[in-house]
Structures are given as structure tokens and as C-alpha cells.
Scaffold this motif. Structure first.
Motif, PDB file in Angstrom:
ATOM      1  N   GLY A  28     -57.950  45.112 -98.422  1.00  0.00           N
ATOM      2  CA  GLY A  28     -57.604  44.655 -97.284  1.00  0.00           C
ATOM      3  C   GLY A  28     -57.756  45.842 -96.118  1.00  0.00           C
ATOM      4  N   GLY A  29     -58.572  45.618 -95.163  1.00  0.00           N
ATOM      5  CA  GLY A  29     -58.620  46.533 -94.128  1.00  0.00           C
ATOM      6  C   GLY A  29     -57.665  46.643 -93.089  1.00  0.00           C
ATOM      7  N   ALA A  30     -56.729  45.343 -92.990  1.00  0.00           N
ATOM      8  CA  ALA A  30     -55.897  45.422 -91.718  1.00  0.00           C
ATOM      9  C   ALA A  30     -54.748  45.275 -92.118  1.00  0.00           C
ATOM     10  CB  ALA A  30     -56.118  44.132 -90.851  1.00  0.00           C
ATOM     11  N   CYS A  31     -54.091  46.478 -92.920  1.00  0.00           N
ATOM     12  CA  CYS A  31     -52.808  46.617 -93.402  1.00  0.00           C
ATOM     13  C   CYS A  31     -52.112  47.700 -92.762  1.00  0.00           C
ATOM     14  CB  CYS A  31     -52.832  46.898 -94.910  1.00  0.00           C
ATOM     15  SG  CYS A  31     -53.945  45.838 -95.860  1.00  0.00           S
ATOM     16  N   VAL A  32     -50.618  47.334 -92.547  1.00  0.00           N
ATOM     17  CA  VAL A  32     -49.711  48.390 -92.355  1.00  0.00           C
ATOM     18  C   VAL A  32     -48.985  48.733 -93.459  1.00  0.00           C
ATOM     19  CG1 VAL A  32     -49.625  47.534 -89.935  1.00  0.00           C
ATOM     20  CG2 VAL A  32     -47.940  46.621 -91.416  1.00  0.00           C
ATOM     21  N   GLU A  33     -48.344  49.860 -93.221  1.00  0.00           N
ATOM     22  CA  GLU A  33     -47.328  50.547 -94.201  1.00  0.00           C
ATOM     23  C   GLU A  33     -46.024  50.451 -93.538  1.00  0.00           C
ATOM     24  OE1 GLU A  33     -50.154  52.790 -97.084  1.00  0.00           O
ATOM     25  OE2 GLU A  33     -49.639  53.870 -95.664  1.00  0.00           O
ATOM     26  N   VAL A  34     -44.991  50.582 -94.400  1.00  0.00           N
ATOM     27  CA  VAL A  34     -43.680  50.875 -93.907  1.00  0.00           C
ATOM     28  C   VAL A  34     -42.804  51.555 -94.696  1.00  0.00           C
ATOM     29  CG1 VAL A  34     -43.437  48.415 -92.622  1.00  0.00           C
ATOM     30  CG2 VAL A  34     -42.564  48.871 -94.940  1.00  0.00           C
ATOM     31  N   ALA A  35     -41.899  52.360 -93.838  1.00  0.00           N
ATOM     32  CA  ALA A  35     -40.986  53.353 -94.779  1.00  0.00           C
ATOM     33  C   ALA A  35     -39.732  53.287 -94.055  1.00  0.00           C
ATOM     34  CB  ALA A  35     -41.863  54.620 -94.767  1.00  0.00           C
ATOM     35  N   SER A  36     -38.691  53.321 -94.783  1.00  0.00           N
ATOM     36  CA  SER A  36     -37.421  53.499 -94.474  1.00  0.00           C
ATOM     37  C   SER A  36     -37.206  54.994 -94.124  1.00  0.00           C
ATOM     38  CB  SER A  36     -36.433  53.071 -95.598  1.00  0.00           C
ATOM     39  OG  SER A  36     -35.023  53.137 -94.884  1.00  0.00           O
ATOM     40  N   VAL A  37     -36.711  55.178 -92.986  1.00  0.00           N
ATOM     41  CA  VAL A  37     -36.410  56.601 -92.726  1.00  0.00           C
ATOM     42  C   VAL A  37     -34.972  56.827 -91.931  1.00  0.00           C
ATOM     43  CG1 VAL A  37     -38.826  57.152 -91.996  1.00  0.00           C
ATOM     44  CG2 VAL A  37     -37.485  56.322 -90.292  1.00  0.00           C
ATOM     45  N   ARG A  38     -34.536  58.014 -91.690  1.00  0.00           N
ATOM     46  CA  ARG A  38     -33.274  58.059 -91.189  1.00  0.00           C
ATOM     47  C   ARG A  38     -32.772  57.230 -89.897  1.00  0.00           C
ATOM     48  NH1 ARG A  38     -30.575  63.277 -88.901  1.00  0.00           N
ATOM     49  NH2 ARG A  38     -32.785  63.359 -88.194  1.00  0.00           N
ATOM     50  N   SER A  39     -33.733  57.366 -88.966  1.00  0.00           N
ATOM     51  CA  SER A  39     -33.526  56.594 -87.845  1.00  0.00           C
ATOM     52  C   SER A  39     -34.032  55.138 -87.689  1.00  0.00           C
ATOM     53  CB  SER A  39     -34.259  57.342 -86.608  1.00  0.00           C
ATOM     54  OG  SER A  39     -35.369  57.455 -86.881  1.00  0.00           O
ATOM     55  N   GLY A  40     -34.260  54.581 -88.663  1.00  0.00           N
ATOM     56  CA  GLY A  40     -34.963  53.208 -88.739  1.00  0.00           C
ATOM     57  C   GLY A  40     -35.925  52.903 -89.699  1.00  0.00           C
ATOM     58  N   VAL A  41     -36.901  52.045 -89.147  1.00  0.00           N
ATOM     59  CA  VAL A  41     -38.099  51.829 -90.130  1.00  0.00           C
ATOM     60  C   VAL A  41     -39.357  52.142 -89.340  1.00  0.00           C
ATOM     61  CG1 VAL A  41     -39.260  49.972 -91.132  1.00  0.00           C
ATOM     62  CG2 VAL A  41     -36.841  49.845 -90.850  1.00  0.00           C
ATOM     63  N   GLY A  42     -40.257  53.214 -90.143  1.00  0.00           N
ATOM     64  CA  GLY A  42     -41.476  53.605 -89.480  1.00  0.00           C
ATOM     65  C   GLY A  42     -42.607  52.559 -90.054  1.00  0.00           C
ATOM     66  N   VAL A  43     -43.535  52.476 -89.185  1.00  0.00           N
ATOM     67  CA  VAL A  43     -44.691  51.573 -89.345  1.00  0.00           C
ATOM     68  C   VAL A  43     -45.948  52.396 -89.023  1.00  0.00           C
ATOM     69  CG1 VAL A  43     -45.849  49.170 -88.807  1.00  0.00           C
ATOM     70  CG2 VAL A  43     -43.428  49.563 -88.822  1.00  0.00           C
ATOM     71  N   ARG A  44     -47.076  52.203 -89.838  1.00  0.00           N
ATOM     72  CA  ARG A  44     -48.314  53.173 -89.738  1.00  0.00           C
ATOM     73  C   ARG A  44     -49.508  52.074 -90.205  1.00  0.00           C
ATOM     74  NH1 ARG A  44     -48.373  57.999 -94.611  1.00  0.00           N
ATOM     75  NH2 ARG A  44     -48.770  56.594 -96.048  1.00  0.00           N
ATOM     76  N   ASP A  45     -50.497  52.581 -89.869  1.00  0.00           N
ATOM     77  CA  ASP A  45     -51.901  52.029 -90.164  1.00  0.00           C
ATOM     78  C   ASP A  45     -52.263  52.608 -91.456  1.00  0.00           C
ATOM     79  OD1 ASP A  45     -54.733  51.058 -90.614  1.00  0.00           O
ATOM     80  OD2 ASP A  45     -55.039  51.601 -88.651  1.00  0.00           O
ATOM     81  N   SER A  46     -52.556  51.646 -92.676  1.00  0.00           N
ATOM     82  CA  SER A  46     -52.777  52.066 -93.856  1.00  0.00           C
ATOM     83  C   SER A  46     -54.093  52.857 -94.008  1.00  0.00           C
ATOM     84  CB  SER A  46     -52.617  51.079 -94.886  1.00  0.00           C
ATOM     85  OG  SER A  46     -53.671  49.926 -94.561  1.00  0.00           O
ATOM     86  N   LYS A  47     -54.953  52.488 -93.141  1.00  0.00           N
ATOM     87  CA  LYS A  47     -56.220  53.197 -93.056  1.00  0.00           C
ATOM     88  C   LYS A  47     -56.425  54.400 -92.388  1.00  0.00           C
ATOM     89  CE  LYS A  47     -58.190  49.868 -90.684  1.00  0.00           C
ATOM     90  NZ  LYS A  47     -57.250  49.337 -90.084  1.00  0.00           N
ATOM     91  N   ASN A  48     -55.197  54.910 -91.648  1.00  0.00           N
ATOM     92  CA  ASN A  48     -55.109  56.222 -91.092  1.00  0.00           C
ATOM     93  C   ASN A  48     -53.648  56.593 -91.350  1.00  0.00           C
ATOM     94  OD1 ASN A  48     -55.368  58.182 -89.324  1.00  0.00           O
ATOM     95  ND2 ASN A  48     -55.558  57.152 -87.506  1.00  0.00           N
TER      96      ASN A  48
END
Length: 68
Positions: A28-48
Motif C-alpha cells: 500500500g502506497g497511501a498509508c499513514v502511521e500514528v504514534a502516541s506522544v506526550r502531547s497527543g497523537v502524531g500522524v505521518r506519511d509512511s512513505k516519508n
């Protein structure tokens, strides 16, 4: 924290453990990744993974999930 924070580099989210949905598939080339961080929830592009990221406050993230 405000509802949304834009970061120029996902690598600036110290200690984040990023995860991708198991439903995204292997090629899949259209994915995002998430991470629980101290201030909330991070979201990034899995390809970058070192590119920009967004950090949502916990209330904003919960509202997003409720809307799915």
C-alpha cells in the motif's frame, strides 16, 4: 496543546513508536502511521517517515475517531 501542531520533521517527535494499520497491506502506497506522544497523537506519511508530521491533541483525535 492546541488542537493541531504541524512539525516539519516527524523525526522531531522524540521517542515516538510509529505504527501502521494491519489493514493497509504490504504494498500500500497511501498509508499513514500514528504514534502516541506526550502531547497527543502524531500522524505521518509512511512513505516519508522523516518528512512532515501532524500532532493532534487527544480531544481532537478522539473526535476524529468518533466520526469514522
Amino acid at each position: 496543546m492546541s488542537t493541531l501542531q504541524h512539525l516539519s520533521s516527524a523525526s522531531s517527535v522524540a521517542g515516538a513508536v510509529w505504527r501502521k494499520s494491519s489493514r493497509s497491506g504490504q504494498g500500500g502506497g497511501a498509508c499513514v502511521e500514528v504514534a502516541s506522544v506526550r502531547s497527543g497523537v502524531g500522524v505521518r506519511d509512511s512513505k516519508n517517515p522523516t518528512g512532515p508530521a501532524l500532532v493532534f491533541g487527544r480531544d481532537a483525535w478522539s473526535a476524529f475517531l468518533r466520526g469514522l
